[in-house]
Write a protein that holds these residues in place. Sequence first.
Motif, PDB file in Angstrom:
ATOM      1  N   ASP A 148      -4.677  75.052  30.196  1.00 10.51           N
ATOM      2  CA  ASP A 148      -5.096  74.829  29.071  1.00 10.51           C
ATOM      3  C   ASP A 148      -4.084  75.018  27.980  1.00 10.51           C
ATOM      4  O   ASP A 148      -3.473  73.916  26.780  1.00 10.51           O
ATOM      5  CB  ASP A 148      -6.405  75.352  28.326  1.00 10.51           C
ATOM      6  N   HIS A 149      -3.436  76.066  28.124  1.00  8.78           N
ATOM      7  CA  HIS A 149      -2.128  76.245  27.255  1.00  8.78           C
ATOM      8  C   HIS A 149      -0.740  75.007  27.323  1.00  8.78           C
ATOM      9  O   HIS A 149      -0.596  74.793  25.996  1.00  8.78           O
ATOM     10  CB  HIS A 149      -1.910  77.883  27.388  1.00  8.78           C
ATOM     11  N   ARG A 177      -6.548  67.155  33.409  1.00 16.89           N
ATOM     12  CA  ARG A 177      -6.043  67.447  32.496  1.00 16.89           C
ATOM     13  C   ARG A 177      -6.019  65.988  31.699  1.00 16.89           C
ATOM     14  O   ARG A 177      -6.112  65.182  30.978  1.00 16.89           O
ATOM     15  CB  ARG A 177      -6.229  68.378  31.153  1.00 16.89           C
ATOM     16  N   VAL A 196      -8.208  83.792  37.749  1.00 15.50           N
ATOM     17  CA  VAL A 196      -8.201  84.351  37.026  1.00 15.50           C
ATOM     18  C   VAL A 196      -7.741  83.482  35.704  1.00 15.50           C
ATOM     19  O   VAL A 196      -8.852  83.213  35.234  1.00 15.50           O
ATOM     20  CB  VAL A 196      -8.503  85.621  36.424  1.00 15.50           C
ATOM     21  N   THR A 200      -7.056  84.983  26.766  1.00 17.05           N
ATOM     22  CA  THR A 200      -8.207  84.877  26.212  1.00 17.05           C
ATOM     23  C   THR A 200      -9.554  86.723  26.379  1.00 17.05           C
ATOM     24  O   THR A 200      -8.925  86.830  27.514  1.00 17.05           O
ATOM     25  CB  THR A 200      -8.764  83.594  26.535  1.00 17.05           C
ATOM     26  N   ALA A 229      -0.135  81.858  27.703  1.00 18.40           N
ATOM     27  CA  ALA A 229      -1.203  81.613  27.541  1.00 18.40           C
ATOM     28  C   ALA A 229      -2.702  81.029  28.267  1.00 18.40           C
ATOM     29  O   ALA A 229      -3.158  81.152  28.893  1.00 18.40           O
ATOM     30  CB  ALA A 229      -0.123  80.782  28.863  1.00 18.40           C
ATOM     31  N   VAL A 230      -1.369  83.275  29.100  1.00 16.87           N
ATOM     32  CA  VAL A 230      -2.991  83.501  30.084  1.00 16.87           C
ATOM     33  C   VAL A 230      -4.397  84.350  28.782  1.00 16.87           C
ATOM     34  O   VAL A 230      -5.043  84.895  29.432  1.00 16.87           O
ATOM     35  CB  VAL A 230      -2.650  84.998  30.895  1.00 16.87           C
ATOM     36  N   SER A 289     -11.039  85.443  29.817  1.00 15.87           N
ATOM     37  CA  SER A 289      -9.862  86.299  31.109  1.00 15.87           C
ATOM     38  C   SER A 289      -9.915  87.703  31.056  1.00 15.87           C
ATOM     39  O   SER A 289      -9.234  88.022  32.314  1.00 15.87           O
ATOM     40  CB  SER A 289      -8.371  84.973  30.916  1.00 15.87           C
ATOM     41  N   VAL A 324      -1.115  72.521  28.176  1.00 16.96           N
ATOM     42  CA  VAL A 324      -2.102  71.082  27.833  1.00 16.96           C
ATOM     43  C   VAL A 324      -1.683  70.912  26.272  1.00 16.96           C
ATOM     44  O   VAL A 324      -1.196  70.286  25.727  1.00 16.96           O
ATOM     45  CB  VAL A 324      -2.908  70.481  28.013  1.00 16.96           C
ATOM     46  N   THR A 358      -7.199  78.154  35.019  1.00 16.48           N
ATOM     47  CA  THR A 358      -7.454  77.283  33.439  1.00 16.48           C
ATOM     48  C   THR A 358      -6.828  77.262  31.978  1.00 16.48           C
ATOM     49  O   THR A 358      -6.447  76.852  31.597  1.00 16.48           O
ATOM     50  CB  THR A 358      -9.761  77.389  33.727  1.00 16.48           C
ATOM     51  N   ASP A 359      -6.415  79.093  32.132  1.00 17.25           N
ATOM     52  CA  ASP A 359      -6.532  79.351  30.585  1.00 17.25           C
ATOM     53  C   ASP A 359      -5.204  78.477  30.616  1.00 17.25           C
ATOM     54  O   ASP A 359      -4.700  78.526  29.693  1.00 17.25           O
ATOM     55  CB  ASP A 359      -6.659  80.652  30.364  1.00 17.25           C
TER      56      ASP A 359
END
Lengths: 329, 329
Positions: free
Chosen positions: A119-120, A176, A112, A298, A295-296, A301, A122, A115-116
């Motif tokens: 993304d965080h 990424r 779950v 959003t 980071a998790v 999510s 990066v 990806t978040d």
Amino acid sequence: MASSSEPSALPTLLVFRVRELRFLAALRERYRVLDFFTSGSPLAAFLAAAAGGADPPRALVTVGGDSVRVDAALLDAVPSLRFVHSTGAGLDHIDLGECARRGVGVASSGTVYSTDVADHAVGLLVDVLRRVSAADRFVRRGLWPLHGDYPLGSKLGGKRVGIIGLGNIGTLIAKRLAAFGCVICYSSRKPKESVSYWYFPSVHDLASESDVLVVACALTRETRHIVNKDVLAALGKDGVVVNIGRGPNIDEAELVAALKEGRIAGASLDVFDKEPKVPAELFSMDNVVLTHHVAVFTTESRSDLRDVTISNLEAFFAGRPLLNPVLHS
Amino acid sequence: MASSSEPSALPTLLVFRVRELRFLAALRERYRVLDFFTSGSPLAAFLAAAAGGADPPRALVTVGGDSVRVDAALLDAVPSLRFVHSTGAGLDHIDLGECARRGVGVASSGTVYSTDVADHAVGLLVDVLRRVSAADRFVRRGLWPLHGDYPLGSKLGGKRVGIIGLGNIGTLIAKRLAAFGCVICYSSRKPKESVSYWYFPSVHDLASESDVLVVACALTRETRHIVNKDVLAALGKDGVVVNIGRGPNIDEAELVAALKEGRIAGASLDVFDKEPKVPAELFSMDNVVLTHHVAVFTTESRSDLRDVTISNLEAFFAGRPLLNPVLHS
């Protein structure tokens, strides 16, 4: 506990620190929820009352971070427990050996968050190399019109990024960063056959060959302080550390000392050793980026998390296979 | 001017606002540099002295932003000029029509900046969606241990990103965001045959179909205020704007009003209408990210810029083809 007196044909569910109201409401629709966070009781009394009630809980929903540990003491206190669902991205708060020995099933929230978190990671890496949040401070302080000195950032393209832990999250980070022209290296227990990135069996050697070190591994006995004084020395004074794993993956005192003494160039951290405590020395540094274990987090999510948690609970109570089993009961 | 009395067989070079000492030194090794920035003279007097000297300058190195405009008045004042090299990423400070009419060659710094600008754009986008610099402020203010409310970020994956201007920089932005699972849409003068992204002839329609609007076009008469009140309304209250183009590409007053009134969700800006002035209303907003026109600023791009500038000047003085011609002399 107020909830234990409710007339209910719903299965009993033990809940630790699920603070989102919408999530709690979704659980309450389906279960008789015994919520430690709102109980106001000390842990031992809360667990004793739950275990001694008419319908002792067979399932537990917990989160990582600074919440209650699911260990032998807790499992002893509530012997009816047969299933633990973790809503956190990590499982370091659950003693998997004790669960396995007792036949307690464990499920995670699966991918779950992946990806978040990637993304965080990066975002943190771009920020520390290109000084985004430092620039934002510079502008908000009104320093731009004064033409104050402002150090140049550092280009992403061509940078060697060493990823510690090429699991689901690490792999998404690599994908990424490859689009930015970074050169991906990694360390993990064994080389991954599915990727062509440069593998290092030793984190020390990975650090020696990296411009940026990204911690993306789980926290285990082996990975505690996996970034230590020697690894920081191998990374060197132009090197940067990004941590979206767990705080204790890094020897935080050594990291702070290395930053203070200019033995590394910067750090971008979402996790810390003793959250919510962040070493105060970092607050005045312009070459660090600090986020509070978000980071998790959003909207998307959170919604996915509600869905996967309820699906796993429904599977457990119906005797169906779990969606994201870590341990089968 | 002190430099005009130097004995020199070196060609004369007019220089505006090259402030980096290492760059200036590299130019002085090769040319008799007449530097407006250090001359202390008013512009008209500086240009008159340059034009009236023994060896009037045939070449000019200039930068974008708030520097001197290369227009009819400047070209009239120094009729010996035959070549202009721009070290800026844009060319909006040069009147190309006047240069063409007089046979003055123009060269840009080509794609030296493109990857850095694209990287910065993606950093700004991740920051505003995932609230990185806002989280950094939250942590540095010591708010984490107080468990203050903190709004969730927004997932990148699946977001429709509308890029205004799919040139060299826009294309690099698209490539990076595709790795995050974003859906790429764009507008430009005409559709690009080499890409499969979703093309919109109208910026208004692009905004209607986008979650994030990224301004990556050059500043021309047509693109001034290309993001206006109507486009912001089409983007809507959940929409976010990123600008790494030029400040005047956006109607800044309308943008600030839309942010204040919650008619759009956020903005991440590297460029502003009247730099270094940034509208003070933005300083207190947590849903904006503000950097001070630093998208091009990395150590690596500075070094590449010195190389490409000197190569273009050497080509001009040797009568060889320019590396990055915009207009041939």
